[in-house]
Design a protein around this motif. Sequence first.
Motif, mmCIF file in Angstrom:
data_model
loop_
_atom_site.group_PDB
_atom_site.id
_atom_site.type_symbol
_atom_site.label_atom_id
_atom_site.label_comp_id
_atom_site.label_asym_id
_atom_site.label_seq_id
_atom_site.Cartn_x
_atom_site.Cartn_y
_atom_site.Cartn_z
ATOM 1 N N LEU A 5 0.828 -1.204 0.000
ATOM 2 C CA LEU A 5 0.000 0.000 0.000
ATOM 3 C C LEU A 5 0.867 1.261 0.000
ATOM 4 N N LEU A 6 1.818 1.319 0.935
ATOM 5 C CA LEU A 6 2.636 2.534 1.036
ATOM 6 C C LEU A 6 3.509 2.711 -0.199
ATOM 7 N N SER A 7 4.015 1.609 -0.720
ATOM 8 C CA SER A 7 4.901 1.712 -1.871
ATOM 9 C C SER A 7 4.157 2.231 -3.098
ATOM 10 N N MET A 8 2.884 1.913 -3.201
ATOM 11 C CA MET A 8 2.090 2.398 -4.342
ATOM 12 C C MET A 8 1.632 3.834 -4.165
ATOM 13 N N VAL A 9 1.150 4.146 -2.985
ATOM 14 C CA VAL A 9 0.451 5.421 -2.820
ATOM 15 C C VAL A 9 1.406 6.598 -2.655
ATOM 16 N N GLN A 10 2.592 6.330 -2.129
ATOM 17 C CA GLN A 10 3.489 7.438 -1.776
ATOM 18 C C GLN A 10 4.383 7.882 -2.941
ATOM 19 N N MET A 11 3.840 7.907 -4.135
ATOM 20 C CA MET A 11 4.611 8.275 -5.325
ATOM 21 C C MET A 11 5.053 9.747 -5.278
ATOM 22 N N PRO A 12 6.161 10.076 -5.923
ATOM 23 C CA PRO A 12 6.696 11.436 -5.842
ATOM 24 C C PRO A 12 5.911 12.430 -6.697
ATOM 25 N N LYS A 13 6.185 13.676 -6.454
ATOM 26 C CA LYS A 13 5.521 14.794 -7.136
ATOM 27 C C LYS A 13 5.623 14.648 -8.653
ATOM 28 N N GLY A 14 4.508 14.657 -9.307
ATOM 29 C CA GLY A 14 4.484 14.622 -10.768
ATOM 30 C C GLY A 14 4.103 13.282 -11.361
ATOM 31 N N VAL A 15 4.184 12.217 -10.578
ATOM 32 C CA VAL A 15 3.949 10.875 -11.119
ATOM 33 C C VAL A 15 3.020 10.086 -10.184
ATOM 34 N N PRO A 16 1.743 10.431 -10.143
ATOM 35 C CA PRO A 16 0.844 9.746 -9.208
ATOM 36 C C PRO A 16 0.475 8.341 -9.658
ATOM 37 N N VAL A 17 0.117 7.508 -8.687
ATOM 38 C CA VAL A 17 -0.575 6.251 -8.934
ATOM 39 C C VAL A 17 -1.908 6.344 -8.191
ATOM 40 N N ALA A 18 -3.004 6.041 -8.865
ATOM 41 C CA ALA A 18 -4.337 6.084 -8.257
ATOM 42 C C ALA A 18 -4.539 4.791 -7.473
ATOM 43 N N THR A 19 -4.338 4.850 -6.159
ATOM 44 C CA THR A 19 -4.319 3.624 -5.362
ATOM 45 C C THR A 19 -5.696 3.327 -4.792
ATOM 46 N N VAL A 20 -6.080 2.055 -4.871
ATOM 47 C CA VAL A 20 -7.348 1.607 -4.260
ATOM 48 C C VAL A 20 -7.028 0.685 -3.081
ATOM 49 N N ALA A 21 -8.064 0.105 -2.501
ATOM 50 C CA ALA A 21 -7.908 -0.645 -1.254
ATOM 51 C C ALA A 21 -7.055 -1.901 -1.426
ATOM 52 N N LEU A 22 -6.518 -2.377 -0.323
ATOM 53 C CA LEU A 22 -5.808 -3.648 -0.293
ATOM 54 C C LEU A 22 -6.709 -4.755 -0.838
ATOM 55 N N ASN A 23 -6.171 -5.550 -1.728
ATOM 56 C CA ASN A 23 -6.943 -6.615 -2.375
ATOM 57 C C ASN A 23 -8.148 -6.073 -3.126
ATOM 58 N N GLY A 24 -8.043 -4.820 -3.578
ATOM 59 C CA GLY A 24 -9.172 -4.145 -4.200
ATOM 60 C C GLY A 24 -9.236 -4.340 -5.705
ATOM 61 N N GLY A 25 -9.027 -5.550 -6.169
ATOM 62 C CA GLY A 25 -9.045 -5.788 -7.611
ATOM 63 C C GLY A 25 -10.359 -5.359 -8.250
ATOM 64 N N PHE A 26 -11.457 -5.698 -7.615
ATOM 65 C CA PHE A 26 -12.754 -5.309 -8.176
ATOM 66 C C PHE A 26 -12.858 -3.787 -8.271
ATOM 67 N N ASN A 27 -12.485 -3.099 -7.209
ATOM 68 C CA ASN A 27 -12.566 -1.639 -7.236
ATOM 69 C C ASN A 27 -11.619 -1.019 -8.249
ATOM 70 N N GLY A 28 -10.506 -1.683 -8.512
ATOM 71 C CA GLY A 28 -9.633 -1.207 -9.581
ATOM 72 C C GLY A 28 -10.368 -1.189 -10.912
ATOM 73 N N GLY A 29 -11.195 -2.200 -11.125
ATOM 74 C CA GLY A 29 -11.987 -2.240 -12.352
ATOM 75 C C GLY A 29 -13.065 -1.166 -12.378
ATOM 76 N N ILE A 30 -13.720 -0.952 -11.228
ATOM 77 C CA ILE A 30 -14.744 0.114 -11.168
ATOM 78 C C ILE A 30 -14.106 1.467 -11.444
ATOM 79 N N LEU A 31 -12.964 1.729 -10.836
ATOM 80 C CA LEU A 31 -12.308 3.018 -11.041
ATOM 81 C C LEU A 31 -11.894 3.173 -12.502
ATOM 82 N N ALA A 32 -11.408 2.092 -13.104
ATOM 83 C CA ALA A 32 -11.050 2.160 -14.532
ATOM 84 C C ALA A 32 -12.271 2.528 -15.364
ATOM 85 N N ALA A 33 -13.403 1.942 -15.031
ATOM 86 C CA ALA A 33 -14.630 2.272 -15.754
ATOM 87 C C ALA A 33 -15.009 3.739 -15.541
#
Lengths: 169, 169, 169, 169, 169, 169, 169, 169
Positions: free
Chosen positions: G96-124
């Motif tokens: 979680l921390l490794s994904m969400v704490q990206m540096p200025k200019g290069v974000p990653v849109a992080t969803v919940a732990l084990n949130g595969g389904f929500n990753g799909g909803i957000l993509a939609a």
Amino acid sequence: MVGIIVGSDTDLPNIRGTVEALQLFGIPYELEIASAHRLPDRVVEYARTAVARGLKVIVAGAGAAAHLPGVLAAHTPLPVIGVPMGGGALGGLDALLSMVQMPKGVPVATVALNGGFNGGILAAQIIGAGEPAVLEKVGAYKEALGRDVAAKSQRLQTLGIKGYLGADK
Amino acid sequence: MVGIIVGSDTDLPNIRGTVEALQLFGIPYELEIASAHRLPDRVVEYARTAVARGLKVIVAGAGAAAHLPGVLAAHTPLPVIGVPMGGGALGGLDALLSMVQMPKGVPVATVALNGGFNGGILAAQIIGAGEPAVLEKVGAYKEALGRDVAAKSQRLQTLGIKGYLGADK
Amino acid sequence: MVGIIVGSDTDLPNIRGTVEALQLFGIPYELEIASAHRLPDRVVEYARTAVARGLKVIVAGAGAAAHLPGVLAAHTPLPVIGVPMGGGALGGLDALLSMVQMPKGVPVATVALNGGFNGGILAAQIIGAGEPAVLEKVGAYKEALGRDVAAKSQRLQTLGIKGYLGADK
Amino acid sequence: MVGIIVGSDTDLPNIRGTVEALQLFGIPYELEIASAHRLPDRVVEYARTAVARGLKVIVAGAGAAAHLPGVLAAHTPLPVIGVPMGGGALGGLDALLSMVQMPKGVPVATVALNGGFNGGILAAQIIGAGEPAVLEKVGAYKEALGRDVAAKSQRLQTLGIKGYLGADK
Amino acid sequence: MVGIIVGSDTDLPNIRGTVEALQLFGIPYELEIASAHRLPDRVVEYARTAVARGLKVIVAGAGAAAHLPGVLAAHTPLPVIGVPMGGGALGGLDALLSMVQMPKGVPVATVALNGGFNGGILAAQIIGAGEPAVLEKVGAYKEALGRDVAAKSQRLQTLGIKGYLGADK
Amino acid sequence: MVGIIVGSDTDLPNIRGTVEALQLFGIPYELEIASAHRLPDRVVEYARTAVARGLKVIVAGAGAAAHLPGVLAAHTPLPVIGVPMGGGALGGLDALLSMVQMPKGVPVATVALNGGFNGGILAAQIIGAGEPAVLEKVGAYKEALGRDVAAKSQRLQTLGIKGYLGADK
Amino acid sequence: MVGIIVGSDTDLPNIRGTVEALQLFGIPYELEIASAHRLPDRVVEYARTAVARGLKVIVAGAGAAAHLPGVLAAHTPLPVIGVPMGGGALGGLDALLSMVQMPKGVPVATVALNGGFNGGILAAQIIGAGEPAVLEKVGAYKEALGRDVAAKSQRLQTLGIKGYLGADK
Amino acid sequence: MVGIIVGSDTDLPNIRGTVEALQLFGIPYELEIASAHRLPDRVVEYARTAVARGLKVIVAGAGAAAHLPGVLAAHTPLPVIGVPMGGGALGGLDALLSMVQMPKGVPVATVALNGGFNGGILAAQIIGAGEPAVLEKVGAYKEALGRDVAAKSQRLQTLGIKGYLGADK
């Protein structure tokens, strides 16, 4: 006699509390600096000769990896008190866990983060387990602690919270 | 020669990965159990004689307080790799912090929780820093890793996710 | 030759310690800034050409997501040392975990938070694994560390804790 | 005499280790259940009469909020050892912090999560601070710990890691 | 009447918010200092006599081990609100967990770290559960909170973010 | 059009970065303050009318309990970006977890602690998913980021680390 | 078209939820395995060609060090959604921390732990930002979510809690 | 009347404890499922009509982001008790922090992780603040708790620890 040992001279301001606590009860102590990682032979020798030197308990303060009390405990049958130093990038959680999570058979008696003073109180209690006169002094000290709190509460009743805080700031 | 040492025989199932990694590269090793807290004199002796015994690097696995790699590092100039064991009440965070947060001047090269295999890979890389033939083998190993992932991906394309998961379960 | 690389110029004050440690042993180094996320092609090229450029080991400092050492390790067989930068909202726990928890087959040798100096010591130890003269220098350095602690302890005996702290403050 | 007290009968399986450790040294003990929150008057009475009942040290095991050792320490000058129970939603971090972070003047000597056995060892060490015969037994116990590890290591040399693990599984 | 009690006078600056919140609703209160560890008899007496003194709810603020609200709850049927004090080496996580993780049957109603003001609001809501006039005042207060936010948002529309921040700094 | 909303005016200094990022790409925005807890009706209305008002994505900044983006996501089909505010007693871990751990079906796209600027970049990328011209601008921005790092690295080669750090301090 | 990519085939059971979410809305996707550390060249190529291949958004699932989404984001202007995999020694906090704490200019849109389904909803939702028909489907999906909860609540009214739980167990 | 509400039917097994606690005191309750994120309009309506429906206090159970009690508190002047559900990848720390760290003016009375039973006890105490007969019942319940512990301790004296544990296992 209580042995006090720290891993770095940066631990001395907090460990001064250990000295002050022991002085409250008139308990003699010796104090030195000897890192488990930078001066390890001295730490081993210190622990091995501790009983012969007349120590009853050792108080060891260290931060970060904070292996000092555990290494001492590996080389002496005496009780070892660990004082984890707060601060650093993780606030001292590293030092706390490294001290308290000792393996089966080799405990370290861990007190609070930056708890140098309490390390001294606990050392006095341990000596008091064998010396009733010291235990009585500890009892008297705890009663004095209570009177101090009661006096503050009384002052708060008199001044009210605004007055109390104003008087302190 | 790589020295592998664990604090308890409960660490052996994971540290078996270290052995397997070294065997990939044909690197000789020795393996023993010697707790920093329960058999401390052996640990000190082990570290002090490590260079003379021909070791180039030490891999030390331990859990909980996990002082073993730090204590080894205190007594040898060789690089020491720490493998923190996961599990226990805190999931291994205690072992990880205790290994990685070493003081100035005495580092431990810490790898992942339960990272016995990676401890072996890192040991091979360290030996490879002085032996080009070993480094080449590490490079070849990393390429093989990639081919393995690519093959899985290819299989996923063929089977689809349902087929792939069904085939595995 | 040691390659030193940081993800941001804000990491330079701490990574200066890496330079200082290498200078203790007369080990040559190169130093550059190349973010895994903002200048990724340079990072890949850097890692891929590292062996050919004569590097024996890479020290990479980064904070927060701190992917830099892991990305380097993906593209080179050389050992990669990670220096996680403390600070930020989470005190550096993010950088530490992101560096140390590398997957099977691709380790990063992680040192303490803000451990730039120790990154340099570990790099020297790794070079020393193949160059006995460097290993001897590391041994001598560790002995000097011990003498420094012993001198502080001696001074503490002379001045007492009040005198010692007073003299420092 | 050592007083052992737990906040719930769910703590008994772990605190059995305290009993076993004390039995190693032939130290008498008493054992009871008395929650700081559900049977608080008994806890206060227990602590207040502890010295008069001949206790030298108290070992208190509790989980979650885990106030028991702190409340005991508030009412007696005797040293109080806290055994934080692991498990629960937070793995025992709650119990550990609640025990170890006691305020100035009223320490609890905290041992590892689920460290019932070590609570007994520490109690023996504390009694040993005043009774040399007990201290000697602790020393002998620690040496036996080392012999046990050495025997396991010897067996590992004989069987190899595959044989050793196979033999155990 | 609401009883407000803190474990140390260092908690008073934050607990002042509790007083201010109660004054918003014209709810009478009493305030004193009485540590669960340093003045425990007073805490027990306080809790035991709380109903008879006419208290409806108790707000207790404490930091670190923070046993105060739990000990109060052990000795009274009244609802006890815990205000964990932030700060210290662990930022207050210790106080928060120690308050909230109370055992089955003896809850503490825990509010946010440094949430003295909210402790007062919650106390008013609890009194309001039995006194509709107080509940109405709480409702009116919550509406006023909203108007305050809306006014700030309106001001932001007028000034723009640069103007708004400039005006505040 | 991007909707930017914060739970408190104390979040504005960080969320100013969102505005600045959007201005880089010439993307229009609206900005307001509306707490999920203190002005909840406005938040619900804001979310419900968002599509009709022409918003394509919402960026919501909040600290502590930080429910704002989750509540918005409950009332709109638009993607909602959460910017957790660091600081407070727990450094922002509370806000981060509260935002990111949304239940199945209702995600919040969470960025780094205090990541107001990155919230704006992500909003631009989301708009760019449907507007190639915006996506091209994002690509150009990322290349510029790289040039900036490369220029710093070049400057470091020229000045050396002492010169570089001296020049900055 | 949505690109779905995982770092290891052990992530597929959770990422299956991403596929299922996209299928709800009839959104096409491609799926492959390509580790940032074991098959890094493919990851770079994947990201660089993503726009040209017609991807609008990438969903990347990874555990532990979990650099995959960050490395992708470094090489593409497209929005990248990170799905941190829970489990492992630290429960997924590392990922979680490794994904969400990206540096200025290069974000990653992080969803919940084990949130595969929500990753799909957000993509939609992200695709919906540019395609009103998709956004409408997301809105309809969210309404269906509510009806499902309401039906369960209705069933609870009918059966009572004992009946409801009995019926499920 | 107490309102009990959960965000998901997976919370019902734990919240059953709330029902059981209220039944101990003969306090009427209503129970429903209504997610803050999936059925938000019902949650708002529930909170807004709570006073008119005769509720005195609301108990809300939720896990992960766990916004439910905070959203309820935003729309009602009644006291809201939050029961954070343990489990999930982070053990419930996310739910705990999200509930307890509410902003100034809008508290949630948070109880222990998985503390459904204690949520019911606290609800009874809050009702008891206005109804002396209920408060008396709470007092009687707490005394019964103590008798239960005392009976277990008595049984332990009779059976010894081996007998006690054997009898239970």
